[in-house]
Design an enzyme around this catalytic site. Structure first.
Site, short mmCIF file in Angstrom:
data_model
loop_
_atom_site.label_atom_id
_atom_site.label_comp_id
_atom_site.label_asym_id
_atom_site.label_seq_id
_atom_site.Cartn_x
_atom_site.Cartn_y
_atom_site.Cartn_z
N GLY A 13 6.90 0.21 15.35
CA GLY A 13 7.40 -0.45 13.88
C GLY A 13 7.84 0.64 13.08
O GLY A 13 8.37 1.63 13.41
N VAL A 15 7.15 1.98 10.13
CA VAL A 15 6.53 3.45 9.86
C VAL A 15 6.17 4.27 11.09
O VAL A 15 6.18 5.52 11.11
CB VAL A 15 5.13 3.05 9.28
CG1 VAL A 15 4.21 3.98 9.13
CG2 VAL A 15 5.33 2.23 7.84
N ARG A 40 3.37 -6.67 23.50
CA ARG A 40 4.74 -6.90 23.40
C ARG A 40 5.48 -6.03 23.33
O ARG A 40 6.68 -6.10 23.88
CB ARG A 40 4.83 -7.82 21.93
CG ARG A 40 4.20 -9.12 21.66
CD ARG A 40 4.80 -9.83 20.41
NE ARG A 40 4.52 -8.94 19.27
CZ ARG A 40 3.40 -8.69 18.60
NH1 ARG A 40 2.35 -9.48 18.86
NH2 ARG A 40 3.41 -7.83 17.44
N ARG A 101 -9.80 1.90 3.42
CA ARG A 101 -9.49 2.81 2.16
C ARG A 101 -10.64 2.72 1.32
O ARG A 101 -10.80 3.74 0.76
CB ARG A 101 -8.36 2.10 1.62
CG ARG A 101 -7.00 2.43 2.14
CD ARG A 101 -5.95 1.77 1.61
NE ARG A 101 -4.70 2.06 2.46
CZ ARG A 101 -3.62 1.13 2.20
NH1 ARG A 101 -3.57 0.07 1.59
NH2 ARG A 101 -2.29 1.45 2.81
N CYS A 130 1.06 2.50 -0.42
CA CYS A 130 2.33 3.48 -0.57
C CYS A 130 2.50 3.66 -2.32
O CYS A 130 2.76 4.91 -2.65
CB CYS A 130 3.61 2.87 0.11
SG CYS A 130 3.52 1.03 -0.25
N GLN A 157 9.02 -2.34 -6.23
CA GLN A 157 8.59 -1.99 -4.92
C GLN A 157 9.70 -2.44 -4.04
O GLN A 157 10.14 -3.70 -4.00
CB GLN A 157 7.26 -2.34 -4.49
CG GLN A 157 6.36 -1.73 -5.35
CD GLN A 157 4.87 -2.02 -4.76
OE1 GLN A 157 3.98 -2.09 -5.70
NE2 GLN A 157 4.84 -1.99 -3.65
N SER A 160 11.27 -2.63 2.22
CA SER A 160 10.93 -2.28 3.14
C SER A 160 9.23 -2.12 3.36
O SER A 160 8.53 -1.83 4.36
CB SER A 160 11.49 -0.74 3.41
OG SER A 160 10.97 -0.17 2.26
N ARG A 230 8.21 -7.06 -6.41
CA ARG A 230 8.91 -6.71 -5.24
C ARG A 230 10.46 -6.97 -5.89
O ARG A 230 10.59 -7.84 -6.53
CB ARG A 230 8.82 -7.61 -4.26
CG ARG A 230 9.48 -7.42 -3.04
CD ARG A 230 8.77 -6.18 -2.16
NE ARG A 230 7.73 -6.34 -1.68
CZ ARG A 230 6.81 -5.40 -0.94
NH1 ARG A 230 7.00 -4.28 -1.22
NH2 ARG A 230 5.74 -5.74 -0.61
N HIS A 237 10.27 2.96 -3.73
CA HIS A 237 9.36 2.33 -4.85
C HIS A 237 9.27 3.16 -6.03
O HIS A 237 9.32 4.40 -5.91
CB HIS A 237 7.72 2.46 -4.53
CG HIS A 237 7.38 1.43 -3.34
ND1 HIS A 237 8.31 0.51 -2.73
CD2 HIS A 237 6.30 1.42 -2.62
CE1 HIS A 237 7.45 -0.29 -1.64
NE2 HIS A 237 6.18 0.27 -1.64
N ASN A 310 8.76 5.19 0.04
CA ASN A 310 7.64 4.40 0.51
C ASN A 310 7.30 4.48 1.92
O ASN A 310 6.16 4.39 2.19
CB ASN A 310 7.56 3.10 -0.07
CG ASN A 310 8.73 2.02 0.40
OD1 ASN A 310 9.91 2.52 0.18
ND2 ASN A 310 8.55 1.17 1.31
#
Length: 331
Positions: A13, A15, A40, A101, A130, A157, A160, A230, A237, A310
């Site tokens: 991905g 990140v 996948r 979190r 982020c 933001q 991405s 966004r 960001h 970010n």
């Protein structure tokens, strides 16, 4: 220096690939390296430190082999299922999803802010949101010196932050195509809507910032509110943060505090039109602060403008910095 075995989960991905890049740059002492993803992506190839690795499918048995640290960025559902499996095998998970979190048993860490919280982990450590991470780097030194009473966040933001699908929505939207990720076009537009709406009228993203701020700064009574937006920017960001303090401050002292804060670049010369810009901050790990000015509407308040990458500081770099702290403690 003792070398470690390290895995990246969700390696293919946005990140995940940045994890690899940051790990290469920061040269962690890695003995054995593993890249994992869903079925996948299994079998695809990734290059790390000049060597090609085959992506393994993440399964219940992925952590049967000795792995010291695993960087997770594969979504909350994957973390909910596989992080405890990894932790039970003695692997320390640094998780980039929102799954852990707010768990009181899981530290929520920004290394420049609360590295001491790493000490009480039970093999799972959470990477904050982020938008929260960059705000914490800016707020912590000010809280230490002036004691924050209230924070008002207004964020701008990048797409991405919504992954590759968000990136594609802007890219394709600029060509006139309809959005697939966002509920409205993001090209030439601003959407005051990140994540789902909650019963209180706030979005989940906004409440993440509220709750994570209190947890990281160890102040459940801190008054915090947020509006997250966004915007049609690919990376980085930007945040307008209004802060009210309990103690008075002198502007010169406050600026010096920010200038000397870890992980901060102060770019605050309005006369020369110098202030942090997303296009300049992209690719950097520091948090950039500018437009610092007193808020005369309250007794002791200030406005600051905060910009960070970010995907790097807001995700991959922060997680790798946590790993560095863990490795330091292992030596």
């Amino acid at each position: 220096m003792k070398k470690i075995n390290l895995a990246v989960v969700g390696a293919t991905g946005m990140v995940g690939r940045t994890f690899l890049k940051v790990l290469e740059e920061r040269q962690l002492p890695i003995e054995n390296f593993y890249v994992m993803a869903s079925s996948r992506s299994a079998g695809s190839k990734l290059t790390f430190n000049g060597k090609e690795y085959t992506v393994e499918e993440l399964t219940e048995h992925s952590f049967d082999k000795p792995i010291d640290i695993a960087l997770f960025s594969a979504g909350g559902g994957t973390s909910e299922k596989f992080a405890p499996i990894a932790a039970a095998h003695g692997c320390i998970v640094i998780d980039n999803s929102s799954q852990w979190r707010m768990d009181p048993e899981v530290p929520l860490v920004v290394p420049e802010v609360n590295p001491e919280d790493i000490a009480w982990h039970k093999n799972i450590i959470a990477n904050p949101n982020c938008s929260t991470i960059q705000a914490m780097v800016a707020l912590k030194p000010l809280d230490d010196k002036y004691k924050i009473k209230r924070v008002v966040y207004s964020t701008y933001q990048a797409v991405s932050g919504a992954g590759m699908a968000g990136w594609k929505d802007l890219e394709n939207g600029l060509k006139g195509e309809a959005p697939k990720k966002f509920p409205h076009p993001i090209a030439n537009n601003c959407l005051p809507h990140i994540d789902v709406f909650l019963d209180n009228g706030y979005t989940k993203e906004e409440m993440k910032m509220v709750n994570e701020t209190r947890k990281i700064l160890h102040n459940d009574e801190m008054r915090v509110t947020a509006t997250t937006v966004r915007v049609p920017v690919f990376d980085c960001h930007s945040e307008s943060i209004n802060i009210e303090f309990e103690k008075p401050f002198k502007m010169d002292d406050l600026l010096e505090t920010l200038k000397n804060a870890p992980g901060v670049v102060l770019q605050n010369n309005s006369e020369a039109n110098e202030y942090p810009l997303a296009v300049d901050v992209a690719g950097h790990d520091e948090v950039y602060i500018g437009r610092v000015r007193r808020d005369d509407s309250v007794e002791s308040g200030v406005n600051i403008w905060v910009v960070a990458d970010n995907i790097r500081k807001g995700a991959a770099t922060n997680a790798v910095q946590i790993a560095e702290e863990i490795i330091k403690n292992m030596q």
